[in-house]
Scaffold this active site. Structure first.
Site, PDB file in Angstrom:
ATOM      1  N   ARG A  20      48.015 -45.546  -8.361  1.00  0.00           N
ATOM      2  CA  ARG A  20      47.728 -47.774  -8.092  1.00  0.00           C
ATOM      3  C   ARG A  20      48.780 -48.219  -7.838  1.00  0.00           C
ATOM      4  O   ARG A  20      49.176 -49.215  -7.401  1.00  0.00           O
ATOM      5  CB  ARG A  20      46.898 -47.645  -8.780  1.00  0.00           C
ATOM      6  CG  ARG A  20      45.562 -46.582  -8.850  1.00  0.00           C
ATOM      7  CD  ARG A  20      44.569 -46.950 -10.086  1.00  0.00           C
ATOM      8  NE  ARG A  20      44.087 -48.589 -10.079  1.00  0.00           N
ATOM      9  CZ  ARG A  20      42.930 -48.661  -9.505  1.00  0.00           C
ATOM     10  NH1 ARG A  20      41.847 -47.950  -8.786  1.00  0.00           N
ATOM     11  NH2 ARG A  20      42.470 -50.042  -9.244  1.00  0.00           N
ATOM     12  N   ASN A 151      32.542 -55.417  -8.660  1.00  0.00           N
ATOM     13  CA  ASN A 151      33.166 -56.351  -8.127  1.00  0.00           C
ATOM     14  C   ASN A 151      33.075 -57.018  -7.258  1.00  0.00           C
ATOM     15  O   ASN A 151      33.164 -56.583  -5.348  1.00  0.00           O
ATOM     16  CB  ASN A 151      34.649 -55.951  -8.407  1.00  0.00           C
ATOM     17  CG  ASN A 151      35.542 -55.625  -9.818  1.00  0.00           C
ATOM     18  OD1 ASN A 151      34.287 -55.275 -10.476  1.00  0.00           O
ATOM     19  ND2 ASN A 151      35.989 -54.576  -9.534  1.00  0.00           N
ATOM     20  N   HIS A 164      29.176 -53.203  -2.285  1.00  0.00           N
ATOM     21  CA  HIS A 164      29.831 -51.648  -3.110  1.00  0.00           C
ATOM     22  C   HIS A 164      30.027 -51.569  -4.097  1.00  0.00           C
ATOM     23  O   HIS A 164      29.421 -52.622  -4.795  1.00  0.00           O
ATOM     24  CB  HIS A 164      30.899 -51.083  -2.416  1.00  0.00           C
ATOM     25  CG  HIS A 164      32.448 -51.810  -2.924  1.00  0.00           C
ATOM     26  ND1 HIS A 164      33.220 -53.039  -1.927  1.00  0.00           N
ATOM     27  CD2 HIS A 164      32.829 -51.400  -3.746  1.00  0.00           C
ATOM     28  CE1 HIS A 164      33.890 -53.016  -2.879  1.00  0.00           C
ATOM     29  NE2 HIS A 164      34.109 -52.677  -3.714  1.00  0.00           N
TER      30      HIS A 164
END
Ligand SMILES: [Zn+2]
Ligand SMILES: [Zn+2]
Ligand SMILES: [Zn+2]
Length: 328
Positions: A20, A151, A164
């Site tokens: 990441r 989120n 989502h």
């Protein structure tokens, strides 16, 4: 391969996810420029990894349009599904491989940024997808805990606008869940009662912090809310109404607070426990109206400028219609 490392003092596990690192390191406060192609819209399946599950129309194929709710692996997973845990010591420290699942639930095939603008039926299907994925991942003996979260808005950490949510399943029980469960167990130990049931009874009796009460769910602003307008939904037994409850609460938040960034999380008991007399699964909804800064990081104290009683009253008085056709 991501790595899980344990803080030897407080017992918190941290994911060291090297892959990441390719993502931006210093996120900016302003929203990202709108992508020309939304990878989460139907017709753009080529931009996502292969689907794990989709509720789709009869006769349509995987990774093609025709789906209503679709689950894909996260393109930038915090944990990786292949491999062994290899729990091991590192001097005084503990670590293991970062094994786990990290999936994305695409909540609708059309470009809609607000979950509150999805129909109740659509939201119900999303909830069933959460359940299906958790039931499936529970079978993996390496994994012990699953959490669904959402989120919304850049302040809340969303990098894509299309409605989502995400699912992370971990090989350890996260410390926040342990704290909740231990607190509930301690209460049960000396009072012989379930703190969640007690909370439901008292909140319903006083009505001061209730936002919504339906036959099977109670939505209220917690007595010691950390954040303004923080809301919890606790289930009494059935789940049938949650689609309506969730849409109602999200519509209220969007109307009352003008589309705030927010997070929601679903806390359940770890996979290997069942029918605990002292714990209930529940959903926590946290509008991101205040910033978490040095004081909060250093102390675990939160400063909430809006009393939960006032927040609850405001949300209760905000009238919305969960069965209204979404405007689009
Ligand atoms: Zn889209
Ligand atoms: Zn209970
Ligand atoms: Zn919780």
């Amino acid at each position: 391969m991501p790595e899980l490392r344990k803080d030897p003092i407080v017992g918190r596990w941290v994911i060291i996810a090297t892959d990441r690192a390719k993502r931006p390191v210093a996120p900016k406060a302003e929203p990202p420029p709108p992508a020309t192609v939304c990878p989460f819209c139907a017709g753009n399946e080529v931009y996502t990894p292969h689907e794990i599950l989709a509720y789709r129309e009869r006769g349509t194929k995987a990774d093609e349009p025709g789906w209503r709710v679709r689950v894909v692996p996260n393109k930038f997973p915090a944990l990786q599904i292949e491999g062994d845990l290899q729990k091991r010591g590192d001097g005084i420290y503990d670590k293991m491989n970062g094994i786990g699942a990290h999936e994305v639930i695409l909540e609708c095939p059309f470009h809609e940024t607000s979950m509150a603008n999805l129909t109740e039926d659509n939201i119900r299907e999303i909830l069933w997808v959460y359940r299906d994925r958790l039931v499936d991942l529970k079978k993996d003996p390496r994994l012990v805990y699953g959490m669904v979260f959402k989120n919304v808005g850049t302040v809340a950490g969303a990098s894509l606008e299309h409605s989502h949510s995400q699912l992370i399943v971990t090989p350890i029980v996260p410390i926040n869940v342990l704290e909740e469960m231990n607190g509930a167990l301690e209460f049960f130990g000396y009072r012989g009662r379930c703190i969640y049931c007690d909370m439901i009874h008292q909140e319903l009796a006083t009505e001061k912090r209730i936002v919504l009460a339906t036959p099977n769910f109670v939505s209220f602003c917690p007595y010691a809310s950390r954040f303004p307008f923080e809301t919890e939904n606790i289930q009494k037994n059935e789940v049938d109404e949650l689609g309506t409850v969730l849409r109602t609460i999200l519509l209220k938040l969007e109307t009352a607070l003008e589309k705030p960034s927010y997070n929601y999380i679903i806390h359940t008991a770890p996979f290997d426990t069942q029918n605990l007399p002292h714990y209930h699964w529940h959903m926590e909804i946290i509008p991101r109206l205040t910033r978490v800064a040095g004081f909060e990081w250093g102390t675990g104290f939160y400063i909430n400028p809006v009393p939960p009683e006032q927040a609850a009253q405001f949300l209760q008085e905000t009238e919305v219609d969960p069965s209204a056709k979404p405007k689009r």
